[in-house]
Design a protein around this motif. Sequence first.
Motif, mmCIF file in Angstrom:
data_model
loop_
_atom_site.group_PDB
_atom_site.id
_atom_site.type_symbol
_atom_site.label_atom_id
_atom_site.label_comp_id
_atom_site.label_asym_id
_atom_site.label_seq_id
_atom_site.Cartn_x
_atom_site.Cartn_y
_atom_site.Cartn_z
ATOM 1 N N ASN A 1 0.980 -1.217 -0.106
ATOM 2 C CA ASN A 1 0.232 0.078 -0.095
ATOM 3 C C ASN A 1 0.909 1.306 -0.047
ATOM 4 O O ASN A 1 1.554 1.517 0.840
ATOM 5 N N ALA A 2 0.779 1.953 -1.193
ATOM 6 C CA ALA A 2 1.615 3.079 -1.289
ATOM 7 C C ALA A 2 1.533 4.224 -0.243
ATOM 8 O O ALA A 2 2.400 4.940 0.504
ATOM 9 N N ARG A 3 0.037 4.632 0.051
ATOM 10 C CA ARG A 3 -0.235 5.665 0.879
ATOM 11 C C ARG A 3 0.115 5.227 2.466
ATOM 12 O O ARG A 3 0.319 6.137 3.383
ATOM 13 N N GLU A 4 0.325 3.944 2.542
ATOM 14 C CA GLU A 4 0.561 3.493 4.132
ATOM 15 C C GLU A 4 1.899 3.143 4.318
ATOM 16 O O GLU A 4 2.408 2.822 5.263
ATOM 17 N N PHE B 1 -6.527 -1.081 5.903
ATOM 18 C CA PHE B 1 -6.290 -0.225 4.758
ATOM 19 C C PHE B 1 -6.450 -0.953 3.596
ATOM 20 O O PHE B 1 -5.903 -1.836 3.085
ATOM 21 N N ASN C 1 -6.759 0.201 0.169
ATOM 22 C CA ASN C 1 -6.283 0.463 -1.206
ATOM 23 C C ASN C 1 -4.911 -0.041 -1.197
ATOM 24 O O ASN C 1 -4.119 0.452 -0.704
ATOM 25 N N TYR D 1 2.602 2.737 -7.206
ATOM 26 C CA TYR D 1 3.121 3.654 -6.338
ATOM 27 C C TYR D 1 3.353 4.904 -7.007
ATOM 28 O O TYR D 1 2.876 6.062 -6.281
ATOM 29 N N SER E 1 -0.323 6.425 -6.925
ATOM 30 C CA SER E 1 -0.709 6.683 -5.886
ATOM 31 C C SER E 1 -0.186 8.097 -5.142
ATOM 32 O O SER E 1 -0.923 8.962 -4.771
ATOM 33 N N LEU E 2 1.264 8.254 -5.239
ATOM 34 C CA LEU E 2 1.579 9.503 -4.889
ATOM 35 C C LEU E 2 0.972 10.814 -5.565
ATOM 36 O O LEU E 2 1.108 11.720 -4.997
ATOM 37 N N ASN F 1 -1.782 10.676 -7.113
ATOM 38 C CA ASN F 1 -3.062 10.724 -6.897
ATOM 39 C C ASN F 1 -3.775 10.981 -8.443
ATOM 40 O O ASN F 1 -4.920 11.258 -8.343
#
Length: 93
Positions: free
Chosen positions: A16-19, A31, A33, A76, A79-80, A82
């Motif tokens: 999970n890129a955001r986490e 989480f 996504n 990744y 996700s960064l 968005n």
Amino acid sequence: MNCKNSIPQISGVYFNAREGGILCRRCQVKFKNGIVVPAGAISIAGRFVDINLQRLERVRIQSSICVEIEKMLRYYINSLLNKGLNSWKYIKI
């Protein structure tokens, strides 16, 4: 990793890129996504962190692992940022 729990060496791990990267089973539920990545691809990608860039071109990796690492990198980056990139068709990883 959020909770600092160990990640079992299984066929696939949850990324999970955001986490912040790989999640344990408990955090996977919290989480949603993310993507499942083969453990071998995670292991090889982790080794790239410490390798000298000049030596990188001499490294030989199975094409299936390369495909999985590319999927992970695209996920990744998207996700960064968005959002998806239209330029992926011009980028060969």
